[in-house]
Write a protein that holds these residues in place. Structure first.
Motif, PDB file in Angstrom:
ATOM      1  N   ALA A 117      -4.196 -20.578   8.005  1.00 48.54           N
ATOM      2  CA  ALA A 117      -3.426 -19.577   7.274  1.00 48.54           C
ATOM      3  C   ALA A 117      -3.544 -19.805   5.779  1.00 48.54           C
ATOM      4  O   ALA A 117      -3.762 -20.935   5.318  1.00 48.54           O
ATOM      5  CB  ALA A 117      -1.957 -19.615   7.701  1.00 48.54           C
TER       6      ALA A 117
ATOM      7  N   LEU B  93       1.973 -22.557  15.332  1.00 44.21           N
ATOM      8  CA  LEU B  93       2.648 -21.292  15.596  1.00 44.21           C
ATOM      9  C   LEU B  93       3.880 -21.531  16.460  1.00 44.21           C
ATOM     10  O   LEU B  93       3.918 -22.467  17.271  1.00 44.21           O
ATOM     11  CB  LEU B  93       1.707 -20.327  16.325  1.00 44.21           C
TER      12      LEU B  93
ATOM     13  N   ALA C 200       4.085 -11.169   9.691  1.00 42.83           N
ATOM     14  CA  ALA C 200       4.502 -11.980  10.826  1.00 42.83           C
ATOM     15  C   ALA C 200       5.332 -13.155  10.321  1.00 42.83           C
ATOM     16  O   ALA C 200       5.133 -13.629   9.201  1.00 42.83           O
ATOM     17  CB  ALA C 200       3.285 -12.482  11.605  1.00 42.83           C
TER      18      ALA C 200
ATOM     19  N   CYS D  39       5.872 -16.490  12.073  1.00 43.01           N
ATOM     20  CA  CYS D  39       5.563 -17.222  13.297  1.00 43.01           C
ATOM     21  C   CYS D  39       5.076 -18.640  13.047  1.00 43.01           C
ATOM     22  O   CYS D  39       4.398 -19.221  13.894  1.00 43.01           O
ATOM     23  CB  CYS D  39       4.508 -16.454  14.087  1.00 43.01           C
ATOM     24  N   TYR D  40       5.424 -19.209  11.884  1.00 46.42           N
ATOM     25  CA  TYR D  40       4.828 -20.477  11.497  1.00 46.42           C
ATOM     26  C   TYR D  40       5.849 -21.612  11.462  1.00 46.42           C
ATOM     27  O   TYR D  40       6.999 -21.422  11.065  1.00 46.42           O
ATOM     28  CB  TYR D  40       4.170 -20.353  10.115  1.00 46.42           C
TER      29      TYR D  40
ATOM     30  N   GLY E 124       7.206 -17.150   6.638  1.00 47.93           N
ATOM     31  CA  GLY E 124       6.351 -15.988   6.871  1.00 47.93           C
ATOM     32  C   GLY E 124       6.745 -14.850   5.964  1.00 47.93           C
ATOM     33  O   GLY E 124       7.416 -13.917   6.388  1.00 47.93           O
TER      34      GLY E 124
ATOM     35  N   GLY F 191       3.487 -13.011   5.789  1.00 49.19           N
ATOM     36  CA  GLY F 191       3.000 -13.719   6.957  1.00 49.19           C
ATOM     37  C   GLY F 191       1.777 -13.196   7.669  1.00 49.19           C
ATOM     38  O   GLY F 191       1.448 -13.689   8.740  1.00 49.19           O
TER      39      GLY F 191
ATOM     40  N   VAL G 269      -2.047 -14.581  14.351  1.00 54.65           N
ATOM     41  CA  VAL G 269      -0.624 -14.390  14.104  1.00 54.65           C
ATOM     42  C   VAL G 269       0.064 -13.995  15.407  1.00 54.65           C
ATOM     43  O   VAL G 269      -0.552 -13.416  16.314  1.00 54.65           O
ATOM     44  CB  VAL G 269      -0.356 -13.311  13.030  1.00 54.65           C
TER      45      VAL G 269
END
Length: 308
Positions: free
Chosen positions: A5, A21, A91, A93-94, A99, A102, A108
């Motif tokens: 990312a 994730l 997103a 989602c990390y 995000g 994101g 993702v």
């Protein structure tokens, strides 16, 4: 699962690194990103550290809300969507990074309802879905603009959408002579425009000092639509008072805006071609981001994730 990312560690400091994730939910989809765009508005503010207080704001963060790719896995409730080509408006989602917004990552994870189907034949132009819907939201939210300020990406889309909706072609102001290329509407130097009776002006330059220049160009009870994102705006009150000027802030696009924009594209009334000026491998993100914000020749920078 993890992903590579784009991570803004702090203002002006960017890295391409691996992040874990979050766990996939029953109605989540996993998307392998093909292309992601760099926003010269909000992401420039994140890069510079000038982003106003915003929910979820903080560093390190993963930027990006203009990505397209394919659904490669999904939770049990939405497995029928595997294989779809979709637009990703961001997103969250990390593990270990926020995000905001994101979408700039190789993979993702997000709720299925947020993954918007788009025509795969658009290719990298599909990343323009959010900006096209944003411009549509500004244009269709009231009377069509007679004047558009700025021939950047949002200004071009606002002008194209105005024409696509069947309204008279607007005039567009652009101070940079290298950005006065257009088809279907006129792009001129503001100094050459003597008109002072525009009923609706769409401000798409994002310049915080622009209002004093355009308020005197309004007709009585005219409206200025603010289609950019600004840290602070100010203007002299007497000229606005004399015209009983109105300001309309055009914020986020809605699902209805996306549907309407997608329909215009499918019908051929709205074209997205010719708007992406720069395409770089995602591995070159550290050079691509400052170029997207500082190179006057860069209309739209897109990252290609295929080799990552």
């Amino acid at each position: 699962m993890d992903t590579l990312a784009i991570v803004l560690e702090e203002p002006g400091q960017l890295a391409l690194r691996r992040l874990a994730l979050t766990a996939m939910g029953r109605a989540d989809v996993l998307i392998e990103i093909a292309w992601s765009g760099i926003s010269a508005g909000t992401e420039k503010l994140l890069w510079s550290g000038k982003m106003p207080a915003f929910p979820g704001m903080g560093y390190p963060l993963v930027p990006g809300y203009e990505s397209v790719g394919r659904i490669v896995d999904a939770g049990p409730e939405v497995r029928a969507r595997i294989g779809e080509w979709v637009f990703v408006p961001g997103a969250n989602c990390y593990e270990g990074a926020r995000g905001l917004f994101g979408g700039s990552a190789r993979r993702v994870l997000l709720p299925s309802a947020r993954a918007i189907p788009v025509d795969e034949s658009l290719g990298a132009d599909g990343i323009l879905t959010a900006l096209a819907a944003t411009a549509y939201h500004a244009v269709a939210g009231g009377a069509p603009p007679e004047l558009v300020i700025g021939h950047g990406i949002v200004g071009r889309l606002a002008a194209r959408i105005t024409v696509a909706l069947g309204a008279p072609a607007p005039t567009v102001w652009e101070t940079n002579p290298d950005r006065r290329d257009a088809s279907g509407y006129a792009v001129i130097d503001p100094a050459q425009d003597e008109r002072r009776d525009y009923a609706t002006i769409c401000e798409a330059s994002g310049a915080s000092d622009i209002l004093d220049a355009i308020v005197p160009r309004l007709a009585k009870r005219g409206e200025i639509v603010l289609a950019g994102f600004y840290d602070r705006l100010g203007f002299a009150f007497p000229p606005a008072f004399q015209r009983e000027a109105r300001l309309r802030i055009s914020a986020e696009f809605t699902p209805a805006d996306v549907a309407a924009t997608t329909a215009l594209i499918a019908s051929g009334a709205l074209r997205l071609d010719g708007l992406i000026s720069h395409l770089r491998p995602a591995a070159e993100a550290a050079d691509a981001y400052p170029a997207a914000f500082g190179d006057p020749a860069c209309l739209k920078m897109v990252l290609d994730w295929s080799a990552v």
